[in-house]
Structure formats: structure tokens, C-alpha cells
Design a protein around this motif. Structure first.
Motif, mmCIF file in Angstrom:
data_model
loop_
_atom_site.group_PDB
_atom_site.id
_atom_site.type_symbol
_atom_site.label_atom_id
_atom_site.label_comp_id
_atom_site.label_asym_id
_atom_site.label_seq_id
_atom_site.Cartn_x
_atom_site.Cartn_y
_atom_site.Cartn_z
ATOM 1 N N VAL A 95 0.849 -1.192 0.000
ATOM 2 C CA VAL A 95 0.000 0.000 0.000
ATOM 3 C C VAL A 95 0.883 1.240 0.000
ATOM 4 C CG1 VAL A 95 -1.705 1.326 1.312
ATOM 5 C CG2 VAL A 95 -1.872 -1.162 1.205
ATOM 6 N N CYS A 96 0.672 2.135 -0.973
ATOM 7 C CA CYS A 96 1.458 3.362 -1.036
ATOM 8 C C CYS A 96 0.599 4.603 -1.249
ATOM 9 C CB CYS A 96 2.524 3.269 -2.129
ATOM 10 S SG CYS A 96 1.841 2.996 -3.775
ATOM 11 N N GLU A 97 -0.725 4.418 -1.382
ATOM 12 C CA GLU A 97 -1.603 5.551 -1.699
ATOM 13 C C GLU A 97 -2.101 6.293 -0.466
ATOM 14 O OE1 GLU A 97 -2.301 2.429 -2.545
ATOM 15 O OE2 GLU A 97 -1.879 2.287 -4.697
ATOM 16 N N ILE A 98 -1.966 5.688 0.725
ATOM 17 C CA ILE A 98 -2.453 6.318 1.954
ATOM 18 C C ILE A 98 -1.335 6.335 2.997
ATOM 19 C CG2 ILE A 98 -4.860 5.654 1.564
ATOM 20 C CD1 ILE A 98 -4.439 3.350 3.535
ATOM 21 N N PRO A 99 -1.382 7.279 3.940
ATOM 22 C CA PRO A 99 -0.369 7.323 4.998
ATOM 23 C C PRO A 99 -0.448 6.082 5.888
ATOM 24 C CG PRO A 99 -1.600 9.391 4.888
ATOM 25 C CD PRO A 99 -2.336 8.402 4.039
ATOM 26 N N GLN A 100 0.699 5.667 6.419
ATOM 27 C CA GLN A 100 0.767 4.567 7.384
ATOM 28 C C GLN A 100 1.708 4.957 8.509
ATOM 29 O OE1 GLN A 100 0.806 0.341 5.898
ATOM 30 N NE2 GLN A 100 1.399 1.312 3.975
ATOM 31 N N LEU A 101 1.478 4.360 9.675
ATOM 32 C CA LEU A 101 2.310 4.636 10.842
ATOM 33 C C LEU A 101 2.675 3.317 11.503
ATOM 34 C CD1 LEU A 101 3.505 6.960 12.554
ATOM 35 C CD2 LEU A 101 1.418 6.881 13.943
ATOM 36 N N GLY A 102 3.965 3.116 11.732
ATOM 37 C CA GLY A 102 4.426 1.891 12.384
ATOM 38 C C GLY A 102 5.629 2.174 13.248
ATOM 39 N N ASN B 261 -5.495 4.283 16.191
ATOM 40 C CA ASN B 261 -5.490 3.531 14.937
ATOM 41 C C ASN B 261 -6.487 4.175 13.979
ATOM 42 O OD1 ASN B 261 -5.588 1.709 12.829
ATOM 43 N ND2 ASN B 261 -5.658 -0.103 14.143
ATOM 44 N N GLU B 262 -5.991 5.078 13.153
ATOM 45 C CA GLU B 262 -6.857 5.807 12.224
ATOM 46 C C GLU B 262 -7.502 4.872 11.201
ATOM 47 O OE1 GLU B 262 -7.736 8.885 12.184
ATOM 48 O OE2 GLU B 262 -6.376 9.912 13.552
ATOM 49 N N ASN B 263 -6.865 3.730 10.925
ATOM 50 C CA ASN B 263 -7.394 2.814 9.914
ATOM 51 C C ASN B 263 -8.765 2.261 10.286
ATOM 52 O OD1 ASN B 263 -5.101 3.092 8.314
ATOM 53 N ND2 ASN B 263 -4.035 1.415 9.338
ATOM 54 N N ILE B 264 -9.051 2.184 11.582
ATOM 55 C CA ILE B 264 -10.359 1.688 12.024
ATOM 56 C C ILE B 264 -11.172 2.797 12.690
ATOM 57 C CG2 ILE B 264 -9.559 -0.683 12.278
ATOM 58 C CD1 ILE B 264 -9.367 -0.201 15.299
ATOM 59 N N GLY B 265 -10.732 4.052 12.492
ATOM 60 C CA GLY B 265 -11.484 5.185 13.018
ATOM 61 C C GLY B 265 -11.254 5.482 14.476
ATOM 62 N N PHE B 266 -10.234 4.846 15.076
ATOM 63 C CA PHE B 266 -9.947 5.115 16.489
ATOM 64 C C PHE B 266 -8.940 6.264 16.561
ATOM 65 C CE2 PHE B 266 -7.720 3.840 20.567
ATOM 66 C CZ PHE B 266 -8.705 4.369 21.379
ATOM 67 N N ASN B 267 -9.465 7.500 16.546
ATOM 68 C CA ASN B 267 -8.609 8.679 16.565
ATOM 69 C C ASN B 267 -8.624 9.328 17.948
ATOM 70 O OD1 ASN B 267 -11.130 9.922 16.681
ATOM 71 N ND2 ASN B 267 -11.157 10.398 14.495
ATOM 72 N N MET B 268 -7.942 10.452 18.076
ATOM 73 C CA MET B 268 -7.832 11.122 19.370
ATOM 74 C C MET B 268 -9.200 11.544 19.897
ATOM 75 S SD MET B 268 -5.979 12.192 21.927
ATOM 76 C CE MET B 268 -4.251 12.228 21.432
ATOM 77 N N ASP B 269 -10.047 12.071 19.029
ATOM 78 C CA ASP B 269 -11.368 12.519 19.473
ATOM 79 C C ASP B 269 -12.171 11.375 20.083
ATOM 80 O OD1 ASP B 269 -10.906 15.110 18.711
ATOM 81 O OD2 ASP B 269 -11.839 14.900 16.738
ATOM 82 N N LYS B 270 -12.139 10.213 19.425
ATOM 83 C CA LYS B 270 -12.885 9.071 19.950
ATOM 84 C C LYS B 270 -12.267 8.580 21.258
ATOM 85 C CE LYS B 270 -15.095 6.405 17.286
ATOM 86 N NZ LYS B 270 -15.572 5.433 16.256
ATOM 87 N N ALA B 271 -10.934 8.553 21.319
ATOM 88 C CA ALA B 271 -10.265 8.123 22.546
ATOM 89 C C ALA B 271 -10.627 9.032 23.718
ATOM 90 C CB ALA B 271 -8.752 8.099 22.340
#
Length: 461
Positions: free
Chosen positions: A247-254, A362-372
């Protein structure tokens, strides 16, 4: 704060009493010891000499009807390491042994940890067959084998290296293939460690992949990886960082784990698509130190200790790459000594801290700072670290935590005290700055200033 649990032993601990292996009173004492030392009850029984590890493992084997494997006499199949990443192997204390058709046999210290098994099934995309092994032997095997299969080898730095090391010499060696690429990655990381660089970037240009070190806000060109190696280099780096190389079309974080002089370091790895191709950014984090090492002044530490026991905001400030996160982790280490619920919400956990409930977004499943932020209070934290608070809603949430008697840690970017004062003068910060109980400002590695609430409010007035 709960102990570090082992789900298998928690379920079967009373069977130890029924089978006459330990008395109920001994079990209670072991549970108390486990709570104090932040270990699981099995480790407490072994460490105190109540049970031999072999006795405990054979007990689990008989109760669960799951085979026990002594890893001291076993050599795992290195081809199976691709199914379980190094971070997951360390986190869940699990190591793959062999694979037959669609079944991967793994050694686990906690075979009833269904969350771990589900996670491994999801990433490995095959069935899992667990066997029981000792926790210590699993960790030993992970460190022994993964440094070859799934991490950068241990980096050593000699006096000669400090004087004349150049990563491009590794690039120009007459080698080919995946192993050569891994050696190039290792050499670049070694160069960064030698030059005390904590951020390095790989930027796509017409001729290849530009290697750029960032130090003191200055970008330094450190050479070029030829275009013919671009794809192989990016794919290998992403694989080592537990990112999807396809995958190269979207940002990733590891994250990338590697050793320097037998000390494990962690780098966050961010990939971002550009019109030229992916840009890869690495930020290297060193293990946290004791607070007394970082801030030797006793009076300053006293201000910090008082803030850790008081509702309010502990704000750590400094310029980019000044070490803000490093100090936050040292503060968290201090908090572990207290019997409190400590939680973090961060993009990536830079180090695993026993006794701290660390949460990765985990932005990939919608778990962002606002939700946390909306759900973390249901966990009843006493002390919470929130990474990268920047929105108006987030600042308002900090106020709510304060009024609910929470101690909050966060960081804020400011190049100097004048810059901080100008930023906090904006209307959005009026409530926020009145809640700061302690400010830790990093001027440099050897100059850290600490303000209590009263002194800071006078300064910001």
C-alpha cells in the motif's frame, strides 16, 4: 492498579490449591507479591521459590491438554517469523515455531489469551496451534532470532566509527538482494546514532531516494539511494516497521525496533504519499531514564512530584526533537511507583512500561484522538498522558479532566519561553493555562527549567 495478569493462571490458580501444589494462604501471599512487583502470579510463585517453573508448566500442560515445549532444546523455523511481527511477539510473549499447511504452531506463556490469538490469526491469516513454554525462554528466543529475521541487527559503535563512518560504503558493496538492503538500513541507522540524530527522512527525487538527517531544525543531505533500489529499500523498511508494503496511496504509521550496544531503541516510522512517491520519516526514541538523572536539582524534582499528586496539567515544552516525549516517559516511570490507574493515549507507544495502560491510536479503524478522549474517562484514570493536544475540543476536554480531579500530562511545542508566552496569549488558551500545575521547559539536553503553578502564572500574566 491491577497486576500484570496471565489469563491462563488467573483461571486455574485455585486448581493449584485443589491439587495440593500450594496452600490457599500461599496463593494469597503470591497474589499480594504480584501486585506489589507488577508481575503475574506465576512469576511471583516462581520468583519467591514456592514453585519450580517446570512444575508450574507441567501443571498447565495437564490441565489444558496443551503440550509443553522446552525452548532451550528447540530451534524455531526462521521462515515463520514473517507471520508475527517483533512488536507483537514481545507484547504477547509468543513465538512461531513451525507451520504445516494452514496451521502455525506457536509457543505461548499464556495460551488462554484469546485476544493475542485473535490478533495473530488476523495478521498471520492462518490457524494457530498453541503450545506452552516458559515466559523467560520465549523472550530469550525472540531476542535471539528476531534480531536476524525481523529487526535490524545489533549496532555497535567503535571509536573508529565515530571518526570516519559513512553509510554509503555499505551501499556500494558488491552485494545484491534483501540482505544487502537490510545492511544498508542498518548502516543509515548507525550513522544517525553516531551523529546523535533523532529524525531522518527518505525523500523521493528524480534520481532515487534522498537520505536526509534533521538536527537542530536543519535538514542535512546524507546521500542518495539509487532509483534502481528504491522499491526494494522502501518495501524492506516498511516490512521491518510492520507496515503494508503493498500500500502506497495512503499514509501509514508503524514502529521499527533495533539495538544499539544491546540497548533496544524504537523508531516511529511514517509513510506519506507524494507526487514523486512515498516519503518515509523516522523518529528515534531512546529508553526513558529515571527523573533524578534528567533533572538532578532536588528542588525542581520536588515541584514535579507535588504536581504528580495534584489535579492539574503537567506541561512539557521545548523545540522539535528536544526530548519532550523522553521526559514524559520518565514521569510515567515515576507514577508507576504509586498505586494508581495510569493511562496514555498516543500515536505509537515508544516503550512498553509495566504498570501503565498504554493505548495506541489507529486511524485505519477510526480510532482517533477525538474518539479516545470521549471514552477514556470510562476507564477511571487517575493520571493520563495525552499526546499532541492541538484542537479546541481537546483543550476543553483537558479542562473537564481537571475538574474531575485528574492529573494530566501533555507536551507543547515552543522554541523558547518568549515563544511559549506569545502562543499561550491567544484566547483559546486562556482556561488551559490557568490549569497548568507544573511546566517543564527543555532549553537543551543540559538545561531544563521547572516552574510551579504560582511562578508560571506570574510569568504568563
Amino acid at each position: 492498579m491491577d497486576t500484570i495478569t496471565n489469563k491462563t493462571l488467573e483461571k486455574l490458580k485455585y486448581e493449584l490449591v485443589r491439587d495440593g501444589i500450594v496452600t490457599y494462604e500461599t496463593l494469597e501471599k503470591a497474589e499480594e507479591l504480584a501486585g506489589i512487583q507488577r508481575i503475574n502470579i506465576g512469576q511471583a510463585l516462581i520468583n519467591s521459590g514456592i514453585l519450580e517453573e517446570d512444575t508450574l508448566l507441567k501443571f498447565l500442560e495437564s490441565k489444558l491438554h496443551i503440550p509443553y515445549v522446552n525452548l532451550d532444546d528447540y530451534t524455531p523455523d526462521p521462515k515463520c517469523f514473517k507471520f508475527i511481527s517483533f512488536p507483537d511477539a514481545r507484547r504477547y510473549k509468543i513465538i512461531p515455531l513451525f507451520k504445516i499447511e494452514d496451521v502455525l504452531t506457536v509457543a505461548m506463556s499464556d495460551p488462554l489469551d484469546l485476544f493475542a490469538i485473535d490478533k495473530i490469526i488476523e495478521t498471520a491469516e492462518c490457524s494457530i496451534e498453541p503450545v506452552i513454554s516458559s515466559e523467560n525462554s520465549i523472550i530469550k528466543k525472540i531476542d535471539e532470532y528476531y534480531k536476524v529475521a525481523d529487526t535490524v541487527d545489533n549496532i555497535t559503535v567503535s571509536e573508529e566509527d565515530v571518526q570516519a563512518f559513512d553509510w554509503t560504503e555499505e551501499l556500494h558493496k558488491e552485494e545484491a538482494g534483501e540482505e544487502h538492503i537490510q545492511h544498508v538500513i542498518r548502516a543509515i541507522l548507525k550513522q544517525a546514532i553516531i551523529e546523535d540524530v533523532h529524525e531522518l527522512n527518505f525523500e523521493q527525487v528524480e534520481d532515487g531516494l534522498r537520505v536526509v538527517f534533521k538536527k537542530n531544525s536543519e535538514s542535512i543531505d546524507k546521500g542518495l539511494i539509487p532509483a534502481i533500489l528504491n522499491s526494494a529499500f522502501v518495501s524492506k523498511l516498511k516490512m521491518l516497521s510492520n507496515l503494508d508494503a503493498s500500500v502506497c496511496e495512503i499514509p501509514q504509521l508503524g514502529k521499527l525496533c533495533f539495538k544499539v550496544e544491546n540497548t533496544m531503541l524504537i523508531a516511529s516510522v511514517s509513510s506519506f504519499p507524494t507526487i514523486m512517491g512515498e516519503r518515509i520519516s523516522l523518529k528515534i526514541y531512546k529508553p526513558p531514564q529515571m527523573l533524578s538523572t534528567i533533572i538532578p536539582d532536588e528542588k525542581s524534582r520536588s515541584v514535579i512530584y507535588n504536581a504528580l499528586h495534584t489535579p492539574g496539567i503537567i506541561l512539557v515544552c521545548g523545540s522539535p526533537l528536544s526530548g519532550k516525549t523522553h521526559i514524559i516517559y520518565s514521569l510515567l516511570l515515576e507514577c508507576v511507583k504509586e498505586n494508581k490507574n495510569i493511562m496514555t493515549i498516543e500515536s505509537i507507544a515508544k516503550y512498553e512500561l509495566n504498570g501503565v495502560n498504554q493505548c495506541e491510536l489507529n486511524e485505519n479503524i477510526g480510532f482517533n484522538m477525538d474518539k479516545a478522549l470521549r471514552f477514556v474517562e470510562f476507564q477511571s484514570p487517575d493520571i493520563i498522558y495525552l499526546e499532541g493536544i492541538k484542537t479546541r475540543d481537546a483543550f476543553e476536554f483537558l479542562s473537564e479532566l481537571f475538574y474531575n480531579d485528574k492529573t494530566i500530562m501533555t507536551e507543547f511545542m515552543a522554541n523558547n519561553m518568549t515563544d511559549l508566552r506569545q502562543k499561550l496569549a491567544f484566547e483559546d488558551f486562556q482556561t488551559f493555562k490557568t490549569l497548568i500545575s507544573c511546566l517543564i521547559f527543555i532549553h537543551s539536553k543540559d538545561s531544563i527549567e521547572v516552574f510551579d503553578r504560582e511562578t508560571l502564572q506570574k510569568y504568563l500574566a
